[in-house]
Design an enzyme around this catalytic site. Sequence first.
Site, PDB file in Angstrom:
ATOM      1  N   THR A  50      41.745  -9.593   7.478  1.00  0.00           N
ATOM      2  CA  THR A  50      41.854 -10.772   8.271  1.00  0.00           C
ATOM      3  C   THR A  50      42.352 -10.322   9.545  1.00  0.00           C
ATOM      4  O   THR A  50      42.215 -10.974  10.549  1.00  0.00           O
ATOM      5  CB  THR A  50      43.164 -11.597   7.823  1.00  0.00           C
ATOM      6  N   TYR A 138      44.308  -1.354  -2.264  1.00  0.00           N
ATOM      7  CA  TYR A 138      43.607  -2.494  -1.888  1.00  0.00           C
ATOM      8  C   TYR A 138      42.148  -2.596  -2.640  1.00  0.00           C
ATOM      9  O   TYR A 138      41.274  -1.920  -2.308  1.00  0.00           O
ATOM     10  CB  TYR A 138      43.265  -2.695  -0.212  1.00  0.00           C
ATOM     11  N   LYS A 168      47.038  -4.677  -3.899  1.00  0.00           N
ATOM     12  CA  LYS A 168      46.680  -5.814  -3.448  1.00  0.00           C
ATOM     13  C   LYS A 168      45.230  -6.217  -4.270  1.00  0.00           C
ATOM     14  O   LYS A 168      44.210  -5.678  -4.118  1.00  0.00           O
ATOM     15  CB  LYS A 168      46.391  -5.804  -2.105  1.00  0.00           C
TER      16      LYS A 168
END
Length: 301
Positions: A50, A138, A168
Amino acid sequence: MSTPPFGRCAAAMITPFSADGGLDLSGAQRLATHLVDRAGCDALVLSGTTGESPTTTDVEKTALVRAVVDAVGDRATVVAGVGTADTRHTVALAEAAEKAGAHGLLVVTPYYSRPTQEAIVTHLRTVADATGLPVMLYDIPVRTGEGTALTADSLRRLAEHPRVVAVKECSGDLLKSGLVMGDTELAYYSGSEELNLPLLALGAVGCVSTVANVAGRQVRGVLDAFAAGDTALAASRHRALLPLVEAMMHGVPGTVSVKALFQAAGLPGGPVRPPLLPADEALTERLTTALRAALTEPTPV
């Protein structure tokens, strides 16, 4: 894990740019302060997907960490995204983030070169060895490429490293997540908005949320209701957010959606960097309508 290592409600923060496309550090500080002090976020993840990490420079990434840490101090955990496809580059970014004051690191699996699981584990261990900061792995194969999803066995091996403390989870593999949570002390964070509540039910400690940029209190409300044992309220709040999740996260990248909403509201955000394209008027209207509906739900106490 009784104390989540990176808070519970982590905003996957956008990186604000000025009108000419440069890094807007004062805008980043205002946004970070808002997310922590008013929107209910107890952690900020910088330079992730993001945050447009593929199109920000190393200097910009480090400056962003320093500015945000200065803005929020110890009121929130600041996690720096440092993952790249190059182990040496990732180590350098990790070292720079530590010097800039980051409280933790987000490290994506290396992409494009299609490393084996053994190579991925070696890469992630090397990065974890490089600093004294805790690491959030991640796992997002939809962006890093087929074959890069961490296997349950790889996650179990990485959990043995003293600084690898969290995941994540964006692979969408609930079976794998549940098995690894049962076998390790890794703290799981949902990175896919629609799976926030299902992952909490499996034992996740929180989420890393793009939607929290614009509806942090509502995202936090799901976590708070679940933590209080009110699963019916948590489910109701989760379902109420799903139309906004669909509008923001399906069809265009979440970065585009957040920046369109910020521009419509006159908030710091600025343009997206190419190859991303800004939202058109029709998409902005759909996003605004969905956000308005989400924010009119009863405000979480």
